[in-house]
Design an enzyme around this catalytic site. Structure first.
Site, PDB file in Angstrom:
ATOM      1  N   HIS A   4       5.405   6.129  -2.881  1.00 48.91           N
ATOM      2  CA  HIS A   4       6.685   6.702  -3.329  1.00 48.91           C
ATOM      3  C   HIS A   4       6.468   8.142  -3.765  1.00 48.91           C
ATOM      4  O   HIS A   4       7.220   9.033  -3.401  1.00 48.91           O
ATOM      5  CB  HIS A   4       7.249   5.927  -4.531  1.00 48.91           C
TER       6      HIS A   4
ATOM      7  N   ARG B  80      12.787  -4.902   5.131  1.00 50.32           N
ATOM      8  CA  ARG B  80      13.204  -4.618   3.750  1.00 50.32           C
ATOM      9  C   ARG B  80      14.720  -4.632   3.561  1.00 50.32           C
ATOM     10  O   ARG B  80      15.225  -4.410   2.475  1.00 50.32           O
ATOM     11  CB  ARG B  80      12.605  -3.304   3.247  1.00 50.32           C
TER      12      ARG B  80
ATOM     13  N   ALA C 199       3.280   1.447   2.744  1.00 48.65           N
ATOM     14  CA  ALA C 199       4.432   0.552   2.548  1.00 48.65           C
ATOM     15  C   ALA C 199       5.473   1.204   1.647  1.00 48.65           C
ATOM     16  O   ALA C 199       6.681   1.077   1.874  1.00 48.65           O
ATOM     17  CB  ALA C 199       3.976  -0.780   1.955  1.00 48.65           C
TER      18      ALA C 199
ATOM     19  N   CYS D 199       0.837  -1.196   0.000  1.00 53.27           N
ATOM     20  CA  CYS D 199       0.000   0.000   0.000  1.00 53.27           C
ATOM     21  C   CYS D 199       0.878   1.255   0.000  1.00 53.27           C
ATOM     22  O   CYS D 199       2.103   1.175   0.074  1.00 53.27           O
ATOM     23  CB  CYS D 199      -0.899   0.003   1.227  1.00 53.27           C
TER      24      CYS D 199
END
Lengths: 489, 481
Positions: free
Chosen positions: B199, B101, B70, B67
């Site tokens: 992003h 990550r 994230a 999402c």
């Protein structure tokens, strides 16, 4: 546009080395600990996840069941990847991928489309629906949505679709587990109670437990008793399935027929009173037979209690094989006690696990020193304190409820212990304190196969004692002076 | 740099379309209509996207997408090592994204790096009464407990946006009070269709709150560059940054792997932006180009062919001294890389790989496999846009299958038909394929290995791919009885 915060433009600077050293030392001090414990709003490194993760685990424990997240797609990915990483196994689950328009118009159309697709694509025998934050906040009515889906024949009318509200903004994964489990049982057992019928079986509920070895161990114990049983929410094969070159999305779980018939059982035992409280309360009021809720069987006394309970419920003596096993467990504890006696431990994790760790450590003459639950209750605090008070080895132990792993870091730096018991997330504080972390919790992301090693029962005693004592002996071997490096330990 | 049209034996547009049609048969009508435009055979010559992308995930289909939160926390903000990143909302999102990550960081945990989980752990009362007050207290506590933190990002989770909290106002007031950059990022997970919007939203906050708030003390040099879209997965940045430095560049900041807030804030002073992960940070390259006239170039650091091509492309933009250094670097490493290829290629020649990842990997890694003699038979992205697929078409062999936001069922069915020797995808796909006895590498996280970028990374990549495919454990799957 730059500098929207109204702060002055500054040069890029390096923090002076001396300042770094000062702060690095300061965060280990009593002064820092006080500041750290004075926090009221910020949580740092909590040791609990949110409700839906537990709901998904509960759903995976049933035959052919597809967990279905009603909410944002990202949530489903997070739960799945957490389970993938812990078990190193697939965790098939879907979401109805709600986005902004779902927030405005409600999630019914997402749910309906999602049920239709999931039913066709993944051919489940049951779809277990639970919520993440968004539908909880906008107040989606799952009862109505699912009823409407059946009326529209998107899924067959008789197809089981248990559902649970699992808001992430209260409780933790253990509450989500409880909520989904009770819903599954309610759905499957509806109309299945038959007057006068008794399956003669024991229904066993393991509670939120991400250790597949534990489930296998429960089954082995019940088989030793020769008691017919249904293990409800059985993830043992689901998350420990064989590799024979064939992918099976649903490789195990409690058979739905057995779960449905569990309402006619002879007795029900729920383990882990904190992660099964709703489920147990409902069972007590609705299931036939006798019922008992017990702590997770860590260590001798709590395993004894489980065996005696089973023995009493079924009028069967504890089998000789288990008696011998108990004897062997006690034998290995007496053999190994010197390596743990008086050793201080910091523990954190779920309520049911903590009660087990404390009870077991006290039996070994070890000292549970800092006991921390990042999502607990006054009741848990009282229960843990009562356990400590009942043993001379519990003296000096302190219980911290609703504190996090950054608090625990302060505790182990200012009041050191010999080891930590918890999940992978404690590895940073254990490293800073230069002590071992025993990963007996969930999740374990950084070691292999630990979820396959049973921790409950007498067999669990063997595994825990061996792991802890041998690690302590390793430390002596690795750190002792040359002249104290000996053949025997 | 267009490649010749490459073919894979046995794969034609017709055979691929047939495979796609078969998979689509499993869907109910509405679902089939929605999924069909996302699956297609590649048209290598066209150089443009053959599938639709960046559309809503079909409900009930097992997607691997994340999402917006994230994307913001895991990808853009999270790797900045010297800031406190607060997951504002309920406990879960922060907990799930905590340390998962592999964006490695230098510094001391809790002192100069903050690879920890900070959350406001929203409770019901915060949902009912709002969490703004709690947030301002929390920010004060963070500043007090972590005095060396260079700033705080506030990443909002779903409930924050739904209840209408004004984190921007809180951030502004708290920034003034604490004399610390406090960046509000409205990246609630329900926004957009995937992590990609996260992003973008994060990039916008870097634009609005970070960049141009710091200046490098030393004068700007002709070789000052920034490395954009490099997240230091398994230490990737620790391979690419020294490589660029060896070529004569001053890498002034890295966005955002092992990143430092102040150096990111001064990036407006560099001469060139070198972008690796185009998907997550092309917006910022475009902003810096428009606003500060900084040109940018896309490079690929996977495998010797692409590294060589990339470094030469980069050198073209500079003077002879850089060109000479770049040639020297290429010559130096070519021999080493050839040794790696000589070792592994005989064991990997002709092996087929299916890719399904995010960011840049579904196209950037294709050539690295080819360097090892392997063939890419399928590729796709979790959260790409059509410009990513445009860039993928020339890299992939003609007529091989392209899948956007693939569902688990689609990938599984394709694998049955294509019989890949390796699937390179994420954690959610890993164990499914391993149960099918198909070797697998996690390409989001390098399967706990790495780095894979640069000349340091290729030997590790080659070893890992060989290890996955040629592990003797696969021979044990079929029991002899």
């Amino acid at each position: 546009m730059a500098n929207n915060l109204g702060l002055a433009v500054k040069p890029v600077t390096e923090t002076p080395e001396a300042e770094v050293r000062r702060v690095a030392a300061w965060i280990n001090t009593e002064e820092y600990k006080e500041k750290n414990f004075a926090r009221t709003a910020l949580t740092i490194n909590p040791a609990h996840a949110c409700q839906p993760l537990g709901a998904e685990l509960a759903a995976h424990g049933f035959e052919g069941t597809l967990p279905f997240v009603h909410g944002s797609q990202g949530c489903a990915s997070y739960y799945r990847s957490t389970l993938n990483r812990h078990f190193r196994e697939p965790a098939p689950a879907v979401s109805d991928a709600m986005t902004e328009d779902g927030a405005v118009f409600g999630g019914q159309s997402n749910l309906h489309e999602g049920l239709e697709n999931a039913y066709a694509l993944y051919k489940p025998k049951m779809i277990a629906v639970f919520t993440s934050c968004m539908p909880e906040i906008i107040g989606d009515d799952l009862t109505a949505f699912i009823r409407n889906a059946k009326q529209k024949e998107l899924i067959p009318k008789e197809f089981p679709v248990p559902y649970a509200n699992t808001p992430s903004f209260n409780g933790s994964h253990v509450h989500g587990y409880d909520a989904m489990l009770v819903s599954i049982l309610q759905t499957l057992t509806e109309g299945k109670q038959v007057e006068g019928r008794c399956t003669g079986k024991l229904n066993l509920i393991a509670g939120f437990d991400a250790n597949t070895g534990n489930y296998r161990e429960y089954k082995r114990i019940l088989e030793a008793f020769g008691i017919p049983f249904t293990l409800l929410g059985d993830i043992s094969d689901v998350f420990d399935s064989p590799n024979d070159g064939v992918y099976r999305p649903y490789p195990g779980g409690t058979r739905l027929d057995d779960a449905a018939d569990s309402i006619n059982g002879k007795a029900t035992v729920a383990l882990g009173t904190y992660s099964t409280s709703k489920t147990f309360a409902w069972i007590r009021d609705n299931f036939a037979g006798k019922h008992a809720a017990l702590p997770m069987p860590f260590g001798i006394a709590k395993t004894d209690a489980l065996l005696m309970q089973i023995s009493e419920l079924f009028g069967k003596p504890v089998p000789e094989s288990l008696k011998a096993e108990r004897g062997r467990a006690v034998d290995l504890m007496t053999d190994a006690h010197q390596y743990m006696h008086g050793k201080k431990f910091a523990l954190y994790g779920d309520p049911d696990y903590l009660l087990g760790y404390v009870s077991f450590l006290l039996e070994m003459g070890a000292r549970p020193h800092h006991i921390l639950c990042s999502k607990g209750s006054k009741k848990l605090e009282k229960e843990l304190n009562a356990l400590l008070a009942a043993s001379p080895y519990g003296q000096g132990g302190t219980v911290y409820i609703n504190k996090d792993l950054w608090h625990l870091r302060s505790l182990v730096m200012t009041d050191p212990v010999d080891a930590v018991i918890g999940d992978t997330h404690g590895k940073f504080l254990a490293r800073d304190a230069k002590i071992p972390l025993f990963r007996f919790g969930f999740p374990v992301f950084d070691r292999v196969n630990l979820h396959r090693v049973p921790l409950i029962g007498y067999q669990g005693v063997l595994n825990i004692v061996s792991t802890i004592c041998n690690q302590f002996i390793d430390i002596v071997d690795e750190t002792c002076e040359e002249r104290h490096f000996e053949m025997m330990r | 740099m267009s490649k010749e049209i490459t073919k894979v034996e046995g794969i034609t547009k017709e055979s691929t379309q047939q495979m796609i049609d078969k998979v689509l048969e499993s869907y109910p009508e509405k679902g089939r209509k929605k999924r069909a435009p996302h699956l297609a055979p590649n048209d290598q010559a066209s150089g443009c996207a053959c599938v639709k992308s960046n559309k809503k995930t079909v409900p009930g289909v097992m997607s691997a997408r994340g999402c917006a939160y994230a994307g913001a926390k895991g990808v853009v903000w999270g790797p900045i090592r010297d800031m406190v990143h607060v997951s504002h909302g309920p406990v879960g999102c922060g907990w799930y994204s905590w340390g998962t990550r592999r964006n490695l960081m230098s510094g001391i945990n809790g002192v100069t790096n903050f690879a920890m989980q900070f959350t406001s752990d929203f409770q019901e009362k915060d949902v009912v009464y709002g969490g703004d007050k709690k947030l301002s207290v929390l920010l004060r506590e963070a500043k007090e407990l972590f005095p060396l933190a260079k700033g705080i990002s506030v990443l909002s989770e779903c409930p924050v946006g739904l209840i209408g909290d004004d984190i921007n106002a809180v951030a502004k007031a708290s920034a003034a009070e604490l004399d610390l950059p406090i960046i509000p990022c409205n990246c609630e997970g329900f926004r957009g269709v995937s992590q990609s919007l996260g992003h973008h939203i994060s990039n916008d906050t870097i634009r609005d709150y970070i960049i141009e708030t710091r200046e490098f003390p030393e004068p700007v040099g002709p070789y000052d560059i920034a490395l954009i879209g490099e997240y230091n997965i398994g230490g990737d940045a620790w391979s690419t940054k020294p490589l660029l430095e060896e070529c004569g560049f001053n890498v002034k900041s890295v966005w955002t792997g092992d990143g430092e807030m102040e150096k990111i804030a001064a990036t407006h002073q560099v001469k060139l932006n070198v972008i690796h992960c185009y998907r997550s940070m092309n917006y910022m390259c475009k902003v810096m180009e428009e606003k500060y006239g900084i040109p940018w170039i896309e490079l690929n650091f996977f495998g010797p062919s692409k590294i060589r091509e990339s470094l030469r492309k980069l050198a073209e933009l500079f003077d002879d001294s850089i060109k000479e250094k770049v040639e020297a670097v290429i010559a130096k490493y070519d021999a080493q890389m050839q040794a790696v290829i000589d070792e592994y290629r005989p064991r990997l020649e002709g092996k087929k790989v299916m890719l399904y990842v995010g960011g840049l990997r579904p196209r950037h890694t294709i050539n690295a496999y080819e360097d090892l003699g392997m063939i890419c038979v399928g590729s796709g992205y979790e959260f790409a846009h059509s410009d990513d697929y445009d860039r993928t078409a020339p890299e992939m062999p003609d007529a091989t299958v392209v899948y956007d936001d693939a569902s688990e069922l689609e990938l599984e069915q394709f694998a049955h038909v294509l019989k890949p020797d390796l699937v390179a995808s994420g954690i959610k796909e890993k164990y499914l394929f391993q149960k099918m006895a198909i070797p697998f590498r996690q390409m989001h996280s390098w399967d706990y290995s790495g780095p894979y970028h640069g000349y340091l990374g290729f030997p590790i990549f080659a070893r890992d791919i060989d290890m996955a495919i040629n592990s003797p454990t696969w021979n044990l799957v079929q029991a002899p009885f």
